[in-house]
Structure formats: C-alpha cells, structure tokens
Design a protein around this motif. Structure first.
Motif, PDB file in Angstrom:
ATOM      1  N   ASP A   1      47.294 -16.303   8.624  1.00 39.93           N
ATOM      2  CA  ASP A   1      46.937 -16.298   7.220  1.00 39.93           C
ATOM      3  C   ASP A   1      48.141 -16.003   6.319  1.00 39.93           C
ATOM      4  O   ASP A   1      48.151 -16.400   5.177  1.00 39.93           O
ATOM      5  CB  ASP A   1      45.842 -15.280   6.959  1.00 39.93           C
TER       6      ASP A   1
ATOM      7  N   HIS B   1      49.763 -19.136   5.034  1.00 36.18           N
ATOM      8  CA  HIS B   1      48.978 -19.945   4.101  1.00 36.18           C
ATOM      9  C   HIS B   1      48.784 -19.210   2.777  1.00 36.18           C
ATOM     10  O   HIS B   1      47.676 -18.850   2.401  1.00 36.18           O
ATOM     11  CB  HIS B   1      47.635 -20.311   4.731  1.00 36.18           C
ATOM     12  N   THR B   2      49.892 -19.013   2.077  1.00 36.85           N
ATOM     13  CA  THR B   2      49.859 -18.364   0.760  1.00 36.85           C
ATOM     14  C   THR B   2      50.553 -19.274  -0.241  1.00 36.85           C
ATOM     15  O   THR B   2      51.319 -20.171   0.134  1.00 36.85           O
ATOM     16  CB  THR B   2      50.581 -17.002   0.784  1.00 36.85           C
TER      17      THR B   2
ATOM     18  N   THR C   1      54.654  -9.704   8.271  1.00 37.13           N
ATOM     19  CA  THR C   1      54.030 -10.665   7.368  1.00 37.13           C
ATOM     20  C   THR C   1      54.352 -10.374   5.913  1.00 37.13           C
ATOM     21  O   THR C   1      54.102 -11.206   5.055  1.00 37.13           O
ATOM     22  CB  THR C   1      52.502 -10.684   7.556  1.00 37.13           C
TER      23      THR C   1
END
Length: 162
Positions: free
Chosen positions: A1, A4-5, A107
């Motif tokens: 995740d 996917h920004t 992250t």
C-alpha cells in the motif's frame, strides 16, 4: 500500500521518460519475433548490475524477490511463460520495490526513496548509454571530413563516402 500513494505516483509520472528509456534499453532481447516487448529476469538482473543498484539492504540474492513482488500474479504458470515477462507497468512497480528494499523496508518517505533511486541510478544509466552510443557513432566517421559536422555537412560527408 505504501507504493500506491499520490506522492509515489507523482514521482513515477515525473520520471516517466527516464523509466521508458531504461525499460526500452533493457528489455525485448529474449522476446520471440512478433511478440510484445517484455523484460526477462536475466535482463532485469543485468539492469540492476549496470545501475549499481545493490547496497547493504538490497543484495543481489534478493533480486528475484524484487522481480516477483513487482509482477502480477498469473493463473497459469505451467503452460504459459507470462509470469516471467515483466511489462512496463510491472517495471514501474519494480522500481518502487527496489527503492523500498534499498531503504531497509521503510515505508515512510518512500516517494523520496523512489525519486532518489531513479535520479541516482537509473537516470545516470540512461545517460551513460546515450553518451556511449553517440561517441561510438561519432568514432565511425572520425577523420572522414575536416569540416564541422553540422547536419548539412554530415549529410554531405555521407554522400561523398558512398
């Protein structure tokens, strides 16, 4: 995740041209004639070696993991080879995976890690290929004309040598 920004997406879009050029240079050699362009695992390894992408956190033995994490899951891995054929979209994901692995799996600030990897490793690789290609091309015509090689003069020298 974390990949996917919007921030990472903006970085990938900003460097789209560099990524396309690197993908074009390091893919397609093992594709059968008439098949679409893809990057094989061997080409992926060659790219990472040429880019000097490895560090203390991302070592060569983890190259296969980066390749597989970037690939979409395929239903048929017995009768089809698609699971070994990296598309350009999957290559973009691989850039994110490599940046993530190089940062030790952090992250936070992934967009900066992706941006840094592209600028420090991949953009230099693209320029090195472009410069090498230009110098080898120019050396083919060295000494054939004493005039400056403007486009018009270059065409003229080509015609005289024929």
């Amino acid at each position: 995740d974390a990949f996917h920004t919007d921030e990472v997406d903006d970085v990938i879009k900003k460097h789209h041209g560099i990524l396309q050029e690197v993908y074009r240079r390091y893919s397609g050699r093992v594709a059968p004639p008439g098949a679409g362009r893809f990057m094989s695992f061997g080409e992926f390894q060659e790219l990472l070696e040429a880019a000097k992408a490895y560090n203390n956190d991302f070592v060569p033995r983890r190259c296969g993991l980066a390749f597989r994490l970037a690939m979409m899951t395929q239903a048929d891995e017995v009768f089809r080879s698609r699971f070994q054929e990296m598309s350009f979209l999957e290559f973009q994901h691989a850039v994110g995976v490599i940046a993530w692995m190089r940062s030790g799996g952090l992250t936070t600030a992934l967009s900066e890690a992706v941006d840094g990897f592209i600028l420090q490793k991949l953009s230099l690789l693209g320029r090195r290929h472009l410069l090498r290609g230009a110098s080898s091309f120019a050396s083919d015509f060295r000494g054939k004309a004493n005039i400056a090689m403007t486009p018009t003069a270059f065409r003229g020298s080509m015609l005289r040598d024929v």
